[in-house]
Design a protein around this motif. Structure first.
Motif, PDB file in Angstrom:
ATOM      1  N   SER A 195       0.838  -1.193   0.000  1.00 31.73           N
ATOM      2  CA  SER A 195       0.000   0.000   0.000  1.00 31.73           C
ATOM      3  C   SER A 195       0.877   1.249   0.000  1.00 31.73           C
ATOM      4  CB  SER A 195      -0.904   0.015   1.242  1.00 31.73           C
ATOM      5  OG  SER A 195      -0.113   0.169   2.420  1.00 31.73           O
ATOM      6  N   LEU A 196       0.229   2.401  -0.214  1.00 30.25           N
ATOM      7  CA  LEU A 196       0.951   3.666  -0.185  1.00 30.25           C
ATOM      8  C   LEU A 196       1.461   3.952   1.223  1.00 30.25           C
ATOM      9  CD1 LEU A 196       1.738   5.951  -2.121  1.00 30.25           C
ATOM     10  CD2 LEU A 196      -0.307   7.194  -1.372  1.00 30.25           C
ATOM     11  N   GLU A 197       0.722   3.547   2.226  1.00 34.58           N
ATOM     12  CA  GLU A 197       1.162   3.750   3.605  1.00 34.58           C
ATOM     13  C   GLU A 197       2.433   2.959   3.900  1.00 34.58           C
ATOM     14  OE1 GLU A 197       0.084   5.981   5.803  1.00 34.58           O
ATOM     15  OE2 GLU A 197      -1.123   6.640   4.091  1.00 34.58           O
ATOM     16  N   GLU A 198       2.536   1.745   3.341  1.00 34.89           N
ATOM     17  CA  GLU A 198       3.750   0.949   3.512  1.00 34.89           C
ATOM     18  C   GLU A 198       4.934   1.621   2.806  1.00 34.89           C
ATOM     19  OE1 GLU A 198       4.431  -1.799   5.233  1.00 34.89           O
ATOM     20  OE2 GLU A 198       2.425  -1.844   6.099  1.00 34.89           O
ATOM     21  N   ALA A 199       4.684   2.231   1.671  1.00 33.98           N
ATOM     22  CA  ALA A 199       5.742   2.948   0.956  1.00 33.98           C
ATOM     23  C   ALA A 199       6.220   4.136   1.783  1.00 33.98           C
ATOM     24  CB  ALA A 199       5.234   3.413  -0.408  1.00 33.98           C
ATOM     25  N   LYS A 200       5.303   4.835   2.418  1.00 33.31           N
ATOM     26  CA  LYS A 200       5.667   5.959   3.282  1.00 33.31           C
ATOM     27  C   LYS A 200       6.439   5.474   4.507  1.00 33.31           C
ATOM     28  CE  LYS A 200       1.725   8.876   1.937  1.00 33.31           C
ATOM     29  NZ  LYS A 200       0.460   9.498   2.396  1.00 33.31           N
ATOM     30  N   ALA A 201       6.047   4.327   5.032  1.00 31.44           N
ATOM     31  CA  ALA A 201       6.740   3.782   6.204  1.00 31.44           C
ATOM     32  C   ALA A 201       8.180   3.412   5.862  1.00 31.44           C
ATOM     33  CB  ALA A 201       5.989   2.558   6.731  1.00 31.44           C
ATOM     34  N   TYR A 202       8.429   3.013   4.630  1.00 24.51           N
ATOM     35  CA  TYR A 202       9.783   2.682   4.187  1.00 24.51           C
ATOM     36  C   TYR A 202      10.731   3.870   4.345  1.00 24.51           C
ATOM     37  CZ  TYR A 202      13.617   1.759   0.913  1.00 24.51           C
ATOM     38  OH  TYR A 202      14.862   1.618   0.332  1.00 24.51           O
ATOM     39  N   MET A 203      10.196   5.072   4.276  1.00 25.64           N
ATOM     40  CA  MET A 203      11.006   6.279   4.422  1.00 25.64           C
ATOM     41  C   MET A 203      11.588   6.416   5.822  1.00 25.64           C
ATOM     42  SD  MET A 203       8.417   8.788   2.313  1.00 25.64           S
ATOM     43  CE  MET A 203       9.180  10.267   2.941  1.00 25.64           C
ATOM     44  N   GLN A 204      11.112   5.623   6.762  1.00 26.44           N
ATOM     45  CA  GLN A 204      11.621   5.662   8.128  1.00 26.44           C
ATOM     46  C   GLN A 204      12.767   4.666   8.344  1.00 26.44           C
ATOM     47  OE1 GLN A 204       8.384   5.189  10.906  1.00 26.44           O
ATOM     48  NE2 GLN A 204       7.036   6.570   9.790  1.00 26.44           N
ATOM     49  N   THR A 205      13.063   3.848   7.346  1.00 29.76           N
ATOM     50  CA  THR A 205      14.100   2.837   7.520  1.00 29.76           C
ATOM     51  C   THR A 205      15.492   3.430   7.328  1.00 29.76           C
ATOM     52  OG1 THR A 205      14.107   2.197   5.177  1.00 29.76           O
ATOM     53  CG2 THR A 205      12.510   1.097   6.623  1.00 29.76           C
ATOM     54  N   SER A 206      16.483   2.776   7.914  1.00 29.91           N
ATOM     55  CA  SER A 206      17.857   3.252   7.764  1.00 29.91           C
ATOM     56  C   SER A 206      18.318   3.149   6.312  1.00 29.91           C
ATOM     57  CB  SER A 206      18.796   2.455   8.675  1.00 29.91           C
ATOM     58  OG  SER A 206      18.766   1.072   8.345  1.00 29.91           O
ATOM     59  N   GLU A 207      17.839   2.151   5.576  1.00 34.03           N
ATOM     60  CA  GLU A 207      18.207   2.013   4.168  1.00 34.03           C
ATOM     61  C   GLU A 207      17.809   3.258   3.380  1.00 34.03           C
ATOM     62  OE1 GLU A 207      17.661  -1.714   1.686  1.00 34.03           O
ATOM     63  OE2 GLU A 207      16.092  -0.440   0.812  1.00 34.03           O
ATOM     64  N   TYR A 208      16.582   3.697   3.585  1.00 34.20           N
ATOM     65  CA  TYR A 208      16.105   4.885   2.855  1.00 34.20           C
ATOM     66  C   TYR A 208      16.840   6.138   3.317  1.00 34.20           C
ATOM     67  CZ  TYR A 208      13.127   8.571   1.023  1.00 34.20           C
ATOM     68  OH  TYR A 208      12.677   9.702   0.372  1.00 34.20           O
ATOM     69  N   VAL A 209      16.970   6.304   4.636  1.00 36.03           N
ATOM     70  CA  VAL A 209      17.638   7.497   5.175  1.00 36.03           C
ATOM     71  C   VAL A 209      19.067   7.592   4.648  1.00 36.03           C
ATOM     72  CG1 VAL A 209      18.487   8.598   7.280  1.00 36.03           C
ATOM     73  CG2 VAL A 209      16.190   7.615   7.227  1.00 36.03           C
ATOM     74  N   ASN A 210      19.787   6.473   4.645  1.00 35.48           N
ATOM     75  CA  ASN A 210      21.165   6.474   4.161  1.00 35.48           C
ATOM     76  C   ASN A 210      21.241   6.731   2.663  1.00 35.48           C
ATOM     77  OD1 ASN A 210      22.224   5.998   6.701  1.00 35.48           O
ATOM     78  ND2 ASN A 210      22.284   3.783   6.439  1.00 35.48           N
ATOM     79  N   ALA A 211      20.340   6.108   1.902  1.00 36.96           N
ATOM     80  CA  ALA A 211      20.339   6.322   0.453  1.00 36.96           C
ATOM     81  C   ALA A 211      20.018   7.773   0.124  1.00 36.96           C
ATOM     82  CB  ALA A 211      19.330   5.390  -0.214  1.00 36.96           C
ATOM     83  N   LYS A 212      19.076   8.340   0.840  1.00 37.63           N
ATOM     84  CA  LYS A 212      18.715   9.744   0.607  1.00 37.63           C
ATOM     85  C   LYS A 212      19.876  10.665   0.943  1.00 37.63           C
ATOM     86  CE  LYS A 212      15.486  13.347   2.111  1.00 37.63           C
ATOM     87  NZ  LYS A 212      14.278  13.639   2.931  1.00 37.63           N
ATOM     88  N   ARG A 213      20.515  10.417   2.082  1.00 34.15           N
ATOM     89  CA  ARG A 213      21.656  11.247   2.464  1.00 34.15           C
ATOM     90  C   ARG A 213      22.769  11.137   1.432  1.00 34.15           C
ATOM     91  NH1 ARG A 213      25.369  10.654   7.968  1.00 34.15           N
ATOM     92  NH2 ARG A 213      27.142  11.849   7.173  1.00 34.15           N
TER      93      ARG A 213
END
Length: 294
Positions: free
Chosen positions: A266-284
């Motif tokens: 779901s879209l909510e699960e996609a938004k929750a992925y933004m809280q993971t370290s993988e996403y945070v590190n990739a974004k940084r």
């Protein structure tokens, strides 16, 4: 160069109103068929002016642009204790996962000094098999488990066919951070380069992808695909730093140890992925990208 200028969140950042929207690092061979095909498709769209879903003109280099880069590049890493923190997300799901300490990050710089970015010390760099020939700069960044989380390309590239695979579906911009990167202002539908995390809401699932982007996508809040790419200067008609170059509804970019685009229930699960370290590190990492164009 200040790599981050401001946060812009929401579909308006990527939609038209009214019409809508090389180093000593370890090397490894990779299955890059879909990746090369996406790059080829994108080059055709940019050079021939084809459209995504027939809704918008693809960003193309200004007339008379040529290739001027002459230096080759290989991944090189140097320790960095001053890497800037990634901008905090202003999207609906705010990232709370902690990023590594600055002294746990390293800095990649191409041999010609044109391209640099910061990345976690536990991640590794490699030149993709079959790519990286001078004057191109091509780097795969893999996490500690050996999965490629993002790939970078800067320089000339080839061409090939491309287009939509499915009908348009609801399209959302979940996260967006404007960046100070070079781009071709004369290209069609161009916008200021930015890091973006975007999603295609398909029946029964959501396909989402992050990377730098520099052109609008979609029409009337829908899109069949989008490109994580920037129309660049003459020496690099387009360039990217993303988990997938071309993202289609109904498709997946994952091949072998390349994660590519992500799918969520779901879209909510996609938004929750933004809280993971993988996403945070990739974004940084991606928002730390700096390019010194000729």
């Amino acid at each position: 160069m200040d790599s981050t200028k401001k946060n812009i969140t929401g579909e308006a950042a990527f939609s038209r109103e009214g019409t809508a929207p090389h180093s000593t690092a370890k090397t490894s061979s990779r299955e890059l068929g879909p990746w090369k095909a996406a790059v080829a498709a994108l080059a055709t769209a940019l050079l021939l002016g084809t459209t995504a879903c027939g809704a918008s003109s693809a960003g193309s280099p200004a007339a008379g642009q040529g290739t001027t880069a002459t230096a080759s590049a290989t991944p090189t890493a140097t320790a960095s204790a001053t890497a800037s923190q990634a901008p905090s997300s202003s999207a609906a799901a705010t990232s709370t996962a902690p990023a590594p300490e600055p002294d746990k990050w390293q800095t990649y710089m191409s041999t010609d000094g044109k391209v640099s970015f910061d990345y976690p010390a536990g991640w590794t760099l490699a030149t993709p098999a079959g790519l990286g020939a001078a004057p191109n700069i091509d780097v795969d960044v893999s996490d500690a488990a050996g999965m490629v989380v993002a790939s970078l390309h800067y320089g000339p590239s080839g061409a090939g066919p491309g287009g939509c695979r499915q009908n348009p579906v609801p399209y959302s911009v979940l996260d967006s951070v404007e960046l100070a990167l070079p781009y071709n202002t004369a290209a069609a539908d161009t916008i200021t380069p930015r890091f973006a995390f975007r999603a295609l809401q398909e029946p029964g699932r959501v396909t989402a992808s992050y990377g730098i982007a520099g052109r609008v996508a979609g029409k009337d809040g829908k899109s069949c695909m989008f490109y994580n790419v920037v129309s660049g200067p003459a020496e690099s008609p387009f360039y990217y730093f993303a988990d997938a170059v071309q993202v289609n509804s109904g498709g997946s970019e994952q091949t072998g140890n390349r994660k590519g685009a992500k799918t969520f229930p779901s879209l909510e699960e996609a938004k929750a992925y933004m809280q993971t370290s993988e996403y945070v590190n990739a974004k940084r990492m991606i928002t730390s990208l700096k390019i010194k164009a000729a």
